[in-house]
Design an enzyme around this catalytic site. Structure first.
Site: not given
Ligand code: GRF
Length: 200
Positions: A11, A145, A102, A85-87, A104
């Protein structure tokens, strides 16, 4: 602008949004959603007294249809995936067309797609011997993505010795880029013109 942030892990991007001085008075996080029952990001949400939801089919979780109703009743105008992490099911994406973004941790369209999350991304970038990496914020469509790119920021990684070093440099710029894009959307300065995303 009322926003919901979707998370799966620690987070730090959620925290960057909540701490952002440029978002004060412009964007308010009303809900934090995770595919997990608990995660570090929920603790961040709770410390800011923000409602949390665990989404999915498991017992005690809210399903996506009920989550749609809940987010509509909260007047959510933007959904931010920050390490989710989920679709997301297509029915949900349809409902919030062009209202889901999102972040990335690489320069899309390279180093994206299924399985490209967390350290997997930075390992692939490191192994490629790329000299720059960065962060991308994009609209979410029906596959991982591939949605249109809103904004990107680069970082020099020509001198790094490990994927962890890349992760550290990229995370720093993620924490700047995501609040910047949210601010631009709140100000109505992100528009699609001739099929391209334009920031003014
Ligand atoms: C980040 O690197 C984000 O780009 C990726 O997952 C990570 C999440 O980090 N998709 P956090 O939970 O915001 O610390």
């Amino acid at each position: 602008m009322k926003i919901a942030v979707f998370v799966s892990g620690r987070g730090s991007n959620l925290k960057a949004i909540l701490d952002s001085a440029e978002l004060k008075g412009l964007a308010e996080v009303k809900a934090v959603v995770s595919d997990k029952f608990d995660c570090l990001a929920f603790q961040v949400a709770k410390s800011f007294s923000i409602k949390t939801y665990s989404v999915g089919d498991k017992e005690g979780y809210i399903n996506y249809d009920d989550l749609i109703s809940e987010l509509i009743s909260l007047n959510i105008e933007l959904i931010v995936l920050a390490g989710f992490l989920k679709l997301i099911p297509s029915s949900f994406i349809d409902k919030f067309h062009n209202k889901i973004i999102n972040i990335h941790p690489a320069l899309l369209p390279s180093f994206g797609g299924k399985g490209m999350y967390g350290m997997n991304v930075h390992k692939a970038v490191f192994d490629s011997s790329a000299k720059v990496s960065g962060a991308t914020v994009h609209f979410v469509d029906f596959t991982y993505d591939t949605g249109k790119i809103i904004a990107q920021r680069c970082v020099d990684i020509s001198d790094v010795n490990s994927p962890e070093e890349i992760a550290e440099r990229v995370l720093k710029i993620e924490h700047e880029l995501l609040p910047f894009v949210i601010k631009k959307i709140a100000l109505n300065q992100v528009n699609i013109v001739n099929n391209r995303v334009i920031i003014t």
